[in-house]
Design an enzyme around this catalytic site. Structure first.
Site, mmCIF file in Angstrom:
data_model
loop_
_atom_site.group_PDB
_atom_site.id
_atom_site.type_symbol
_atom_site.label_atom_id
_atom_site.label_comp_id
_atom_site.label_asym_id
_atom_site.label_seq_id
_atom_site.Cartn_x
_atom_site.Cartn_y
_atom_site.Cartn_z
ATOM 1 N N GLU A 161 9.092 -7.382 -4.575
ATOM 2 C CA GLU A 161 9.111 -8.640 -3.792
ATOM 3 C C GLU A 161 9.987 -8.488 -2.540
ATOM 4 O O GLU A 161 10.710 -9.406 -2.142
ATOM 5 C CB GLU A 161 9.546 -9.829 -4.660
ATOM 6 C CG GLU A 161 8.545 -10.063 -5.776
ATOM 7 C CD GLU A 161 8.422 -11.503 -6.218
ATOM 8 O OE1 GLU A 161 8.791 -12.421 -5.453
ATOM 9 O OE2 GLU A 161 7.925 -11.711 -7.332
ATOM 10 N N GLU A 212 0.861 -1.183 0.000
ATOM 11 C CA GLU A 212 0.000 0.000 0.000
ATOM 12 C C GLU A 212 0.896 1.230 0.000
ATOM 13 O O GLU A 212 2.098 1.124 0.251
ATOM 14 C CB GLU A 212 -0.906 -0.009 1.241
ATOM 15 C CG GLU A 212 -1.800 -1.235 1.272
ATOM 16 C CD GLU A 212 -2.768 -1.251 2.450
ATOM 17 O OE1 GLU A 212 -2.824 -0.259 3.213
ATOM 18 O OE2 GLU A 212 -3.456 -2.272 2.605
ATOM 19 N N GLY A 222 28.863 5.466 -25.396
ATOM 20 C CA GLY A 222 27.752 6.311 -25.856
ATOM 21 C C GLY A 222 26.651 5.481 -26.480
ATOM 22 O O GLY A 222 25.456 5.772 -26.313
HETATM 23 N N1 COS Z 1 7.486 -16.950 7.455
HETATM 24 C C1 COS Z 1 6.564 -17.227 8.414
HETATM 25 N N2 COS Z 1 6.224 -16.339 9.381
HETATM 26 C C2 COS Z 1 6.838 -15.150 9.368
HETATM 27 C C3 COS Z 1 7.809 -14.797 8.407
HETATM 28 C C4 COS Z 1 8.124 -15.751 7.418
HETATM 29 N N3 COS Z 1 9.031 -15.503 6.471
HETATM 30 N N4 COS Z 1 8.242 -13.541 8.650
HETATM 31 C C5 COS Z 1 7.573 -13.118 9.743
HETATM 32 N N5 COS Z 1 6.735 -14.092 10.179
HETATM 33 C C6 COS Z 1 5.850 -14.069 11.329
HETATM 34 C C7 COS Z 1 6.632 -13.769 12.589
HETATM 35 O O1 COS Z 1 7.175 -14.959 13.147
HETATM 36 C C8 COS Z 1 5.588 -13.164 13.486
HETATM 37 O O2 COS Z 1 4.810 -14.212 14.031
HETATM 38 P P1 COS Z 1 4.417 -14.241 15.600
HETATM 39 O O3 COS Z 1 3.393 -13.167 15.749
HETATM 40 O O4 COS Z 1 3.848 -15.621 15.793
HETATM 41 O O5 COS Z 1 5.665 -13.965 16.358
HETATM 42 C C9 COS Z 1 4.702 -12.393 12.512
HETATM 43 O O6 COS Z 1 4.912 -12.989 11.221
HETATM 44 C C10 COS Z 1 5.066 -10.964 12.430
HETATM 45 O O7 COS Z 1 6.455 -10.900 12.109
HETATM 46 P P2 COS Z 1 7.352 -9.638 12.446
HETATM 47 O O8 COS Z 1 7.190 -9.269 13.885
HETATM 48 O O9 COS Z 1 8.735 -9.887 11.943
HETATM 49 O O10 COS Z 1 6.595 -8.528 11.591
HETATM 50 P P3 COS Z 1 7.058 -7.159 11.071
HETATM 51 O O11 COS Z 1 5.842 -6.353 10.846
HETATM 52 O O12 COS Z 1 8.132 -6.593 11.942
HETATM 53 O O13 COS Z 1 7.661 -7.563 9.635
HETATM 54 C C11 COS Z 1 9.304 -7.686 7.832
HETATM 55 C C12 COS Z 1 8.989 -7.379 9.307
HETATM 56 C C13 COS Z 1 10.367 -6.700 7.399
HETATM 57 C C14 COS Z 1 9.875 -9.087 7.745
HETATM 58 C C15 COS Z 1 8.098 -7.608 6.921
HETATM 59 O O14 COS Z 1 7.411 -6.395 7.080
HETATM 60 C C16 COS Z 1 8.457 -7.741 5.464
HETATM 61 O O15 COS Z 1 8.890 -8.780 4.976
HETATM 62 N N6 COS Z 1 8.300 -6.683 4.704
HETATM 63 C C17 COS Z 1 8.571 -6.707 3.285
HETATM 64 C C18 COS Z 1 7.311 -6.883 2.569
HETATM 65 C C19 COS Z 1 7.533 -7.110 1.128
HETATM 66 O O16 COS Z 1 8.266 -7.997 0.733
HETATM 67 N N7 COS Z 1 6.864 -6.302 0.324
HETATM 68 C C20 COS Z 1 6.855 -6.474 -1.083
HETATM 69 C C21 COS Z 1 5.460 -6.720 -1.470
HETATM 70 S S1 COS Z 1 5.228 -7.909 -2.664
HETATM 71 S S2 COS Z 1 5.859 -7.149 -4.299
#
Ligand code: COS
Length: 382
Positions: free
Chosen positions: A364, A126, A341
């Site tokens: 991604e 978003e 160039g």
């Molecule tokens: N597989 C399974 N579970 C996962 C996971 C994974 N790869 N990554 C995180 N989780 C789980 C965590 O274990 C946590 O679970 P619990 O609540 O049971 O502890 C939950 O999801 C939340 O994880 P976290 O606290 O790490 O969440 P955040 O909001 O801090 O997320 C990142 C951090 C950076 C990892 C996340 O926001 C992310 O990957 N962002 C990038 C998104 C992206 O790729 N965008 C592109 C869009 S598609 S083009």
């Protein structure tokens, strides 16, 4: 015959060579001509579908080719050597969301759409929630046996062209990424689901990137993907699953740029003297391109083989996507430098490859996010 043919079966070589021929003879020239207008070559998508390319990730039991991840990466790289955006338009987001969380009825439904040429798109991002995906504000409110979805998703690859979009929305604001997000499978043209115009992008122009609006969109619970509240983990798992394929496309762009640079450097001979490839300054740049591409390809193949062996390794998936994306950017930039160039001119193909490569450090999960994932795993190591 290429360097690692000894690792491949006869079937894999046959499939790769068939895709290579299609990519080089049709995809490359067509997309180079159409990308200026940002046009998607839908006729060529149909041709790719007639070769079964849209069905590579669909399991055999649902009528697909059910290729393993390694073979998929092999042909994805070849198609991306023709055009990476076109590759993305053909494959969409694949079968991952269904494999990870779909129930039998959803699998049958989506398989049927894919058998009829449809693809699946993935809508997580978003405007205020890109890297911090948990900050999304699109909501899904439950009412009886329906959810009412409101919000906007940005930068969704093929969001308007897909037969079904995998959408993530907040079902519990307090819980956020820790149990407050739910996934849905939204069919194309569903009432309340509106696709805006397409982004005018610097590269990756043979696939549309769209904004999706959800305006009081009512959708029955049967379209929910997985359990309520499991959507964030599901989205992360889907990304872990798809990142190696993203890396394979990046390797394809890099290989294409290196091939162009070598051909140019072999034939460019200022003043009719020795070709510039004989100059060490150029030769070493080309050698570095080769080293980086070989290393990126082996990393992508390694993580695919590990996934095929049933090992989910999100650290390796992040390494492969990140390294291959950075290699694509470096190699394409250096290819432009080799052509000088002419490299900067639209008359030659490498500037397009440089523009196409950039998105592989952004989508991604940006390459900074991949490093967040990798370093987080390192920090937790016992
Ligand atoms: N597989 C399974 N579970 C996962 C996971 C994974 N790869 N990554 C995180 N989780 C789980 C965590 O274990 C946590 O679970 P619990 O609540 O049971 O502890 C939950 O999801 C939340 O994880 P976290 O606290 O790490 O969440 P955040 O909001 O801090 O997320 C990142 C951090 C950076 C990892 C996340 O926001 C992310 O990957 N962002 C990038 C998104 C992206 O790729 N965008 C592109 C869009 S598609 S083009």
């Amino acid at each position: 015959m290429t360097d690692f043919d000894f690792m491949l079966t006869e079937d894999q070589i046959g499939l790769r060579d068939m895709v290579r021929k299609f990519a080089q003879e049709k995809v490359k020239p067509t997309c180079r001509a159409l990308e200026r207008e940002g046009e998607v070559p839908e006729d060529l998508v149909k041709e790719a579908n007639s070769m079964g390319l849209n069905l590579v990730s669909l399991p055999e039991e649902y009528g697909g080719l059910g290729l393993d991840k390694f073979t998929y990466a092999l042909i994805r790289e070849q198609l991306a050597q023709g055009d990476a955006a076109f590759t993305s338009r053909v494959f969409g987001f694949g079968w991952s969301p269904l494999k990870i969380a779909g129930n039998d009825k959803q699998k049958e439904w989506v398989a049927d759409l894919m058998l009829n040429g449809g693809i699946l798109a993935f809508a997580l991002t978003e405007s205020q929630a890109g890297s911090n995906a948990g900050a999304m504000v699109t909501t899904a409110r439950k009412e009886g046996d329906e959810y009412i979805i409101n919000g906007t998703k940005n930068f969704i690859t093929s969001g308007g062209d897909a037969a079904v979009v995998c959408v993530f929305a907040v079902t519990d604001k307090e819980k956020g990424s820790k149990g407050g997000v739910t996934g849905f499978l939204v069919p194309k043209d569903w009432p309340g689901f509106i696709v805006s115009g397409h982004e005018d992008k610097m590269g990756f122009r043979c696939a549309h990137t769209s904004t999706l609006f959800f305006d009081d969109m009512r959708i029955p619970s049967k379209y929910r993907l997985g359990e309520e509240g499991e959507g964030f983990k599901l989205a992360m798992k889907i990304l872990d699953d798809s990142r190696p394929a993203c890396g394979a496309s990046a390797v394809g762009i890099a290989q294409s740029a290196m091939d162009e640079a070598i051909t140019y450097a072999q034939t460019r001979a200022p003043g009719g003297k020795k070709p510039i490839i004989m100059n060490q300054g150029i030769g070493f740049m080309l050698a570095d391109m080769e080293i980086q591409i070989q290393a990126a390809r082996q990393l992508v193949w390694g993580v695919c083989k590990s996934a095929d062996a049933g090992i989910v390794n999100k650290k390796l998936a992040a390494c492969a996507k990140c390294f291959a994306g950075d290699v694509a950017m470096k190699v394409t930039t250096d290819a432009v430098q080799v052509l000088g160039g002419n490299g900067y001119s639209r008359e030659y193909p490498v500037e397009k490859l440089m523009r196409d490569a950039k998105i592989y450090q952004i989508f991604e999960g940006t390459n900074q996010i991949q490093r967040v994932v990798i370093s987080g795993i390192q920090a937790a190591r016992k």
